[in-house]
Design a protein around this motif. Structure first.
Motif, short mmCIF file in Angstrom:
data_model
loop_
_atom_site.label_atom_id
_atom_site.label_comp_id
_atom_site.label_asym_id
_atom_site.label_seq_id
_atom_site.Cartn_x
_atom_site.Cartn_y
_atom_site.Cartn_z
N CYS A 84 0.56 -1.29 0.33
CA CYS A 84 0.07 -0.02 0.06
C CYS A 84 1.22 1.12 -0.09
N THR A 85 0.98 2.34 -0.90
CA THR A 85 1.75 3.27 -1.49
C THR A 85 0.73 4.60 -0.40
N GLY A 86 -0.14 4.41 0.51
CA GLY A 86 -0.41 5.22 0.98
C GLY A 86 -2.27 5.84 0.54
N ARG A 87 -2.59 5.46 -0.57
CA ARG A 87 -3.86 5.65 -1.59
C ARG A 87 -4.52 5.01 -1.21
N GLU A 88 -4.72 3.32 -0.69
CA GLU A 88 -5.92 1.76 -0.56
C GLU A 88 -5.82 2.04 0.68
N ARG A 89 -6.82 1.69 0.90
CA ARG A 89 -7.15 1.80 2.21
C ARG A 89 -7.09 0.02 2.37
N MET A 90 -6.26 0.45 3.74
CA MET A 90 -6.55 -1.39 4.35
C MET A 90 -7.91 -2.91 3.33
N PRO A 91 -9.21 -2.23 4.04
CA PRO A 91 -9.78 -3.39 3.72
C PRO A 91 -9.84 -3.66 1.29
N ASP A 92 -9.62 -2.75 0.91
CA ASP A 92 -9.11 -2.57 -0.58
C ASP A 92 -7.78 -3.78 -0.49
N ALA A 93 -6.63 -3.82 0.12
CA ALA A 93 -6.14 -4.32 -0.39
C ALA A 93 -5.96 -5.69 0.31
N ASP A 94 -6.80 -6.39 1.53
CA ASP A 94 -7.27 -7.36 1.30
C ASP A 94 -7.84 -8.05 0.67
N CYS A 95 -9.49 -7.63 0.25
CA CYS A 95 -9.96 -7.85 -1.00
C CYS A 95 -9.08 -8.30 -2.28
N LEU A 96 -8.05 -7.51 -2.63
CA LEU A 96 -7.19 -7.33 -3.97
C LEU A 96 -6.84 -8.40 -3.86
N LEU A 97 -5.66 -8.99 -1.76
CA LEU A 97 -5.39 -10.67 -2.06
C LEU A 97 -6.18 -11.27 -2.51
N SER A 98 -6.56 -11.17 -1.92
CA SER A 98 -7.93 -12.98 -1.61
C SER A 98 -8.49 -12.97 -2.40
N GLY A 99 -8.97 -11.45 -3.66
CA GLY A 99 -10.04 -11.99 -4.27
C GLY A 99 -8.68 -12.67 -5.82
N ALA A 100 -7.59 -12.11 -6.28
CA ALA A 100 -6.12 -12.67 -6.56
C ALA A 100 -6.21 -13.83 -6.36
N LEU A 101 -5.91 -14.78 -5.04
CA LEU A 101 -6.38 -15.55 -4.69
C LEU A 101 -7.24 -16.89 -5.72
N TYR A 102 -8.32 -16.65 -4.88
CA TYR A 102 -9.41 -16.96 -4.82
C TYR A 102 -10.20 -17.36 -6.79
N ASP A 103 -9.24 -16.66 -7.25
CA ASP A 103 -9.91 -16.05 -9.30
C ASP A 103 -8.61 -17.30 -9.46
N CYS A 104 -7.71 -17.37 -8.64
CA CYS A 104 -6.49 -18.15 -9.60
C CYS A 104 -6.00 -19.52 -9.11
N LEU A 105 -6.62 -20.20 -7.67
CA LEU A 105 -6.65 -21.49 -7.38
C LEU A 105 -6.97 -21.80 -6.74
N PRO A 106 -7.89 -22.95 -6.43
CA PRO A 106 -8.60 -23.81 -6.70
C PRO A 106 -9.16 -23.39 -4.61
N PRO A 107 -10.29 -23.05 -3.78
CA PRO A 107 -10.22 -23.02 -2.94
C PRO A 107 -9.45 -22.98 -1.56
N GLU A 108 -9.38 -24.67 -1.40
CA GLU A 108 -8.81 -25.57 -0.77
C GLU A 108 -7.13 -25.03 -0.49
N VAL A 109 -6.80 -24.53 -1.86
CA VAL A 109 -5.65 -23.89 -1.91
C VAL A 109 -5.29 -22.40 -1.63
N ALA A 110 -5.99 -21.95 -2.03
CA ALA A 110 -5.93 -20.59 -2.08
C ALA A 110 -6.03 -20.19 -0.15
N THR A 111 -6.78 -20.98 0.94
CA THR A 111 -7.08 -21.27 1.67
C THR A 111 -5.28 -20.84 2.59
#
Length: 183
Positions: A84-111
Motif C-alpha cells: 500500500c503506497t498510501g492511496r489504498e485502504r487496508m480493506p481494499d488491499a485485503d480484498c485484492l489479495l484474497s480475490g487474486a488467490l481465489y480467482d487463480c487457485l482452487p479454494p482449498e489451496v487459496a485458503t
C-alpha cells in the motif's frame, strides 16, 4: 539477452550492464513472452518462502500461478504481498489479495496461502526488504498499454539487480484492473 526456457527451472536473463537513474549500474533485461529470472545480489541460504507481489493492474493470475508452481518446485510456502503506497485502504488491499488467490487457485489451496500487506511509499523499497529470507520474488512486467512494450515497468526496473534473492519477472497479461471489482 534472454535465455531459452529450461525444463524445471525458470528462464534467466544473462546480465548486460547498463546505467540506470542516478548513475547506478545494474543488469539490463530484454522483453520476452516467458517469465524470466534475474539473479539476486545476496542470496539467503535460509530462504523460507516464495514471494508474489500483487498490485491492481490485472496481472495477478499469471503471477500467482507462476509463483505457486515455483513454490511447489522448491518445497516452500507461497506468500502474496501487496504494498500500500498510501492511496489504498487496508480493506481494499485485503480484498485484492484474497480475490487474486481465489480467482487463480482452487479454494482449498487459496485458503492456505500466506497474505501480507505492507505500507510503504515506495513498493520497490518494500519488496527489496522482503526479499531477504525469500527464495524468489515474483513481479509483473509493465502492463500499461500506453507504456512502451519493451519497458519492464517502474517497479520491476527498480527491483532488477537489487533484490537479495532471484527476481522472476512475469510478462504482462493486460491492462484490466482486478481492484475495480471491489470498489
Amino acid at each position: 539477452m534472454t535465455a531459452a526456457p529450461q525444463t524445471g527451472r525458470a528462464p534467466t536473463f544473462r546480465s548486460r550492464r547498463k546505467v540506470r537513474r542516478g548513475g547506478a549500474v545494474g543488469p539490463s533485461v530484454a522483453p520476452t513472452d516467458e517469465p524470466c529470472t534475474v539473479p539476486g545480489c545476496a542470496p539467503d541460504e535460509a530462504s523460507t518462502f516464495v514471494l508474489a507481489a500483487i498490485d491492481d493492474d490485472g496481472d495477478a493470475g499469471p503471477i500467482v500461478r507462476y509463483a505457486r508452481a515455483q513454490a511447489e518446485r522448491l518445497g516452500l510456502p507461497l506468500r502474496v504481498v501487496h504494498v500500500c503506497t498510501g492511496r489504498e485502504r487496508m480493506p481494499d488491499a485485503d480484498c485484492l489479495l484474497s480475490g487474486a488467490l481465489y480467482d487463480c487457485l482452487p479454494p482449498e489451496v487459496a485458503t492456505d496461502i500466506e497474505r501480507q500487506i505492507v505500507r510503504d511509499r515506495d513498493p520497490a523499497h518494500a519488496l527489496i526488504e522482503l526479499s531477504h529470507g525469500a527464495a524468489l520474488v515474483v513481479v509483473a512486467a509493465n502492463s500499461d498499454p500506453a507504456g512502451m512494450p519493451e519497458h519492464l515497468g517502474e517497479c520491476a526496473s527498480a527491483l532488477t539487480g537489487r533484490t537479495a534473492c532471484p527476481l522472476a519477472i512475469v510478462p504482462a497479461s493486460g491492462p484490466t484492473s482486478v481492484a475495480g471489482r471491489w470498489r
